[in-house]
Design a protein around this motif. Structure first.
Motif, mmCIF file in Angstrom:
data_model
loop_
_atom_site.group_PDB
_atom_site.id
_atom_site.type_symbol
_atom_site.label_atom_id
_atom_site.label_comp_id
_atom_site.label_asym_id
_atom_site.label_seq_id
_atom_site.Cartn_x
_atom_site.Cartn_y
_atom_site.Cartn_z
ATOM 1 N N ALA A 100 0.143 6.600 6.857
ATOM 2 C CA ALA A 100 -0.370 5.228 6.866
ATOM 3 C C ALA A 100 0.560 4.290 6.099
ATOM 4 C CB ALA A 100 -1.774 5.196 6.268
ATOM 5 N N ILE A 101 1.118 4.761 4.985
ATOM 6 C CA ILE A 101 2.036 3.926 4.211
ATOM 7 C C ILE A 101 3.306 3.631 5.021
ATOM 8 C CG2 ILE A 101 3.574 3.897 2.204
ATOM 9 C CD1 ILE A 101 1.397 5.330 0.632
ATOM 10 N N MET A 102 3.841 4.638 5.684
ATOM 11 C CA MET A 102 5.045 4.418 6.501
ATOM 12 C C MET A 102 4.754 3.425 7.627
ATOM 13 S SD MET A 102 7.342 6.100 4.981
ATOM 14 C CE MET A 102 8.648 5.888 6.187
ATOM 15 N N ALA A 103 3.574 3.517 8.233
ATOM 16 C CA ALA A 103 3.216 2.584 9.308
ATOM 17 C C ALA A 103 3.037 1.172 8.757
ATOM 18 C CB ALA A 103 1.933 3.056 9.991
ATOM 19 N N GLU A 104 2.444 1.026 7.585
ATOM 20 C CA GLU A 104 2.231 -0.284 6.964
ATOM 21 C C GLU A 104 3.549 -0.943 6.619
ATOM 22 O OE1 GLU A 104 0.649 -3.636 5.344
ATOM 23 O OE2 GLU A 104 -0.441 -2.077 6.455
ATOM 24 N N GLN A 105 4.476 -0.145 6.098
ATOM 25 C CA GLN A 105 5.790 -0.700 5.756
ATOM 26 C C GLN A 105 6.550 -1.163 6.991
ATOM 27 O OE1 GLN A 105 7.294 1.230 1.603
ATOM 28 N NE2 GLN A 105 7.635 2.461 3.414
ATOM 29 N N ALA A 106 6.433 -0.397 8.073
ATOM 30 C CA ALA A 106 7.107 -0.783 9.315
ATOM 31 C C ALA A 106 6.545 -2.084 9.866
ATOM 32 C CB ALA A 106 6.965 0.337 10.345
ATOM 33 N N GLY B 80 8.308 -4.150 4.611
ATOM 34 C CA GLY B 80 8.528 -3.730 3.224
ATOM 35 C C GLY B 80 8.270 -4.810 2.211
ATOM 36 N N LEU B 81 7.290 -5.711 2.488
ATOM 37 C CA LEU B 81 6.979 -6.785 1.553
ATOM 38 C C LEU B 81 6.293 -6.268 0.287
ATOM 39 C CD1 LEU B 81 5.712 -9.538 4.027
ATOM 40 C CD2 LEU B 81 7.938 -9.397 2.881
ATOM 41 N N GLY B 82 5.617 -5.139 0.383
ATOM 42 C CA GLY B 82 4.936 -4.564 -0.765
ATOM 43 C C GLY B 82 3.621 -5.252 -1.068
ATOM 44 N N GLY B 83 3.118 -5.037 -2.304
ATOM 45 C CA GLY B 83 1.837 -5.599 -2.699
ATOM 46 C C GLY B 83 0.692 -4.636 -2.426
ATOM 47 N N SER B 84 -0.515 -5.120 -2.655
ATOM 48 C CA SER B 84 -1.699 -4.281 -2.457
ATOM 49 C C SER B 84 -2.083 -4.259 -0.976
ATOM 50 C CB SER B 84 -2.873 -4.825 -3.283
ATOM 51 O OG SER B 84 -4.020 -4.028 -3.086
ATOM 52 N N VAL B 85 -2.162 -3.070 -0.428
ATOM 53 C CA VAL B 85 -2.513 -2.918 0.985
ATOM 54 C C VAL B 85 -3.697 -1.955 1.099
ATOM 55 C CG1 VAL B 85 -0.171 -3.360 1.763
ATOM 56 C CG2 VAL B 85 -0.881 -1.016 1.310
ATOM 57 N N THR B 86 -4.462 -2.153 2.167
ATOM 58 C CA THR B 86 -5.595 -1.273 2.457
ATOM 59 C C THR B 86 -5.191 -0.312 3.550
ATOM 60 O OG1 THR B 86 -7.212 -2.966 1.837
ATOM 61 C CG2 THR B 86 -7.989 -1.145 3.198
ATOM 62 N N THR C 36 -8.666 3.254 1.486
ATOM 63 C CA THR C 36 -8.250 3.203 0.087
ATOM 64 C C THR C 36 -7.173 2.146 -0.074
ATOM 65 O OG1 THR C 36 -7.572 4.537 -1.818
ATOM 66 C CG2 THR C 36 -6.400 4.933 0.235
ATOM 67 N N ASN C 37 -7.074 1.593 -1.269
ATOM 68 C CA ASN C 37 -6.057 0.576 -1.562
ATOM 69 C C ASN C 37 -4.922 1.202 -2.363
ATOM 70 O OD1 ASN C 37 -7.527 -1.554 -0.375
ATOM 71 N ND2 ASN C 37 -8.746 -1.799 -2.239
ATOM 72 N N VAL C 38 -3.703 0.734 -2.110
ATOM 73 C CA VAL C 38 -2.551 1.193 -2.863
ATOM 74 C C VAL C 38 -1.589 0.020 -3.044
ATOM 75 C CG1 VAL C 38 -1.316 1.961 -0.789
ATOM 76 C CG2 VAL C 38 -0.724 2.950 -3.017
ATOM 77 N N ALA C 39 -1.046 -0.086 -4.252
ATOM 78 C CA ALA C 39 -0.084 -1.152 -4.543
ATOM 79 C C ALA C 39 1.321 -0.616 -4.339
ATOM 80 C CB ALA C 39 -0.266 -1.645 -5.975
ATOM 81 N N LEU C 40 2.062 -1.244 -3.399
ATOM 82 C CA LEU C 40 3.414 -0.792 -3.073
ATOM 83 C C LEU C 40 4.445 -1.751 -3.651
ATOM 84 C CD1 LEU C 40 2.851 0.125 0.707
ATOM 85 C CD2 LEU C 40 2.936 1.692 -1.251
ATOM 86 N N PRO C 41 5.588 -1.241 -4.073
ATOM 87 C CA PRO C 41 6.651 -2.127 -4.574
ATOM 88 C C PRO C 41 7.261 -2.944 -3.437
ATOM 89 C CG PRO C 41 7.457 0.125 -4.427
ATOM 90 C CD PRO C 41 5.991 0.183 -4.109
ATOM 91 N N ALA C 42 7.967 -4.028 -3.822
ATOM 92 C CA ALA C 42 8.573 -4.911 -2.817
ATOM 93 C C ALA C 42 9.881 -4.331 -2.313
ATOM 94 C CB ALA C 42 8.779 -6.298 -3.416
ATOM 95 N N ARG C 43 9.796 -3.203 -1.717
ATOM 96 C CA ARG C 43 10.934 -2.525 -1.098
ATOM 97 C C ARG C 43 10.381 -1.457 -0.169
ATOM 98 N NH1 ARG C 43 11.680 2.577 -3.145
ATOM 99 N NH2 ARG C 43 10.674 3.065 -5.146
ATOM 100 N N ASN C 44 11.229 -0.927 0.666
ATOM 101 C CA ASN C 44 10.806 0.163 1.528
ATOM 102 C C ASN C 44 10.805 1.480 0.738
ATOM 103 O OD1 ASN C 44 10.155 -0.766 4.156
ATOM 104 N ND2 ASN C 44 12.302 -1.289 4.473
ATOM 105 N N ASP D 8 1.552 5.421 -9.805
ATOM 106 C CA ASP D 8 2.110 5.836 -11.102
ATOM 107 C C ASP D 8 3.531 6.350 -10.967
ATOM 108 O OD1 ASP D 8 -0.226 5.161 -12.384
ATOM 109 O OD2 ASP D 8 -1.036 7.207 -12.377
ATOM 110 N N ASN D 9 3.894 6.834 -9.780
ATOM 111 C CA ASN D 9 5.182 7.489 -9.621
ATOM 112 C C ASN D 9 6.248 6.644 -8.927
ATOM 113 O OD1 ASN D 9 5.135 10.658 -10.405
ATOM 114 N ND2 ASN D 9 3.084 10.007 -9.753
ATOM 115 N N ILE D 10 5.885 5.896 -7.903
ATOM 116 C CA ILE D 10 6.931 5.187 -7.154
ATOM 117 C C ILE D 10 7.323 3.878 -7.803
ATOM 118 C CG2 ILE D 10 6.225 6.231 -4.977
ATOM 119 C CD1 ILE D 10 4.945 3.589 -4.212
ATOM 120 N N TRP D 11 6.538 3.403 -8.787
ATOM 121 C CA TRP D 11 6.887 2.163 -9.473
ATOM 122 C C TRP D 11 7.813 2.414 -10.664
ATOM 123 C CZ3 TRP D 11 5.730 -2.975 -8.477
ATOM 124 C CH2 TRP D 11 4.872 -3.197 -7.398
ATOM 125 N N GLN D 12 8.071 3.680 -10.980
ATOM 126 C CA GLN D 12 8.907 4.009 -12.135
ATOM 127 C C GLN D 12 10.380 3.671 -11.892
ATOM 128 O OE1 GLN D 12 8.148 8.108 -13.086
ATOM 129 N NE2 GLN D 12 6.032 7.726 -13.670
#
Length: 299
Positions: free
Chosen positions: A214-220, A224-230, A239-247, A295-299
């Protein structure tokens, strides 16, 4: 309600004392002055399980014999039962194991130590007429390895000693121990470990895989704008997840997924003693994995 552990040398008179304890307890339970819960008194022993004295000739046969005794004890332990374990119980580690099992169920415990000299038990073994004698070498080995109960350790306490010179049993002391003794609550070492449902591994793998997809589909779709997505997952799970502003790359997500699955597989297989059992529903797994990704991809 209670576990009474009988301990003593082979042929020291344990079975005779166990039977008298059972009769004494049943008599008091049936007395009109007794106002407590309805209880039954049960004896579990090598004889009731059909374990031969030959089982103690070597460690290969002795270990499964002890295992059978412990399993039978676990089956018989209950809140409405006073359970008497009539066996040598000569290894302190085994007595501790039984103590832990009783404590897990919040049962009262006591140990009855039937004392006799080595010379006497050898004589009594030779003169037995019931066919339940020990081979001389086996008896010598068991006497040498016997680990005497001690009132100084919690798993043997309260310790009630019955010497070979006493035909009567200390019924008052035993009755007090099984009806009024302290009930020690289970701790982290003795409490029952909550087990995960049988489909938890399947739910863990399927839900984490669906989130990665689902994350790969959302980014496509978003570039790759990032932010909080459902994320919409199978079976109407969201579920909601906050993605960084990159792919975020597939390899990053797969690595994070493997780490999350590895940690949670251990909890599923071994159980967890943390406060409150973990929820292994698809929705709970999705929320926990989403937080783990953040917790992991924002590091």
């Amino acid at each position: 309600m209670a576990l009474v552990t009988i301990s003593g040398y082979p042929c020291s008179g344990k079975t005779r004392r166990a039977e008298r304890i059972k009769i004494a307890l049943e008599h008091r339970l049936q007395d009109t002055s007794y106002a407590g819960p309805q209880l039954r008194v049960v004896i579990v022993s090598d004889d009731t399980l059909g374990i031969s004295r030959d089982a103690y000739q070597d460690t290969r046969s002795e270990k499964p014999a002890r295992g059978a005794l412990f399993t039978a004890m676990q089956r018989a332990m209950d809140r409405d039962t006073i359970l008497i374990i009539d066996a040598m119980n000569y290894i302190k580690g085994f007595r501790y194991q039984m103590y832990c099992a009783a404590r897990e169920l919040k049962l009262r415990v006591c140990t009855v130590y039937v004392v006799a000299t080595q010379d006497l038990v050898k004589e009594w073994n030779e003169t037995r007429m019931d066919g339940k004698t020990y081979a001389p070498q086996t008896l010598d080995n068991l006497l040498m390895r016997y680990e005497e109960p001690s009132s100084m350790v919690r798993w043997d306490s309260p310790l009630i000693t019955v010497p070979w010179t006493d035909e009567d049993i200390p019924a008052d002391d035993i009755w007090k121990a099984v009806t009024e003794g302290n009930v020690k609550p289970p701790n982290a070492g003795t409490q029952a470990v909550p087990k995960a449902p049988t489909d938890a591994l399947r739910a863990l793998e399927a839900t984490t895989t669906a989130i990665v997809t689902a994350i790969m589909a959302e980014q496509a779709a978003s570039g790759g704008l990032g932010g909080s997505v459902t994320l919409a997952l199978p079976d109407n799970v969201k579920t909601n997840v906050a993605l960084p502003a990159r792919n975020v790359t597939l390899s990053e997500l797969q690595r994070t997924k493997r780490q999350f699955v590895t940690v949670n597989k251990k909890a599923i297989i071994l159980g967890t003693t943390e406060k409150g059992a973990l929820d292994w529903s698809d929705g709970s797994i999705a929320h926990r994995f989403a937080a783990y990704i953040e917790d992991n991809i924002w590091q």
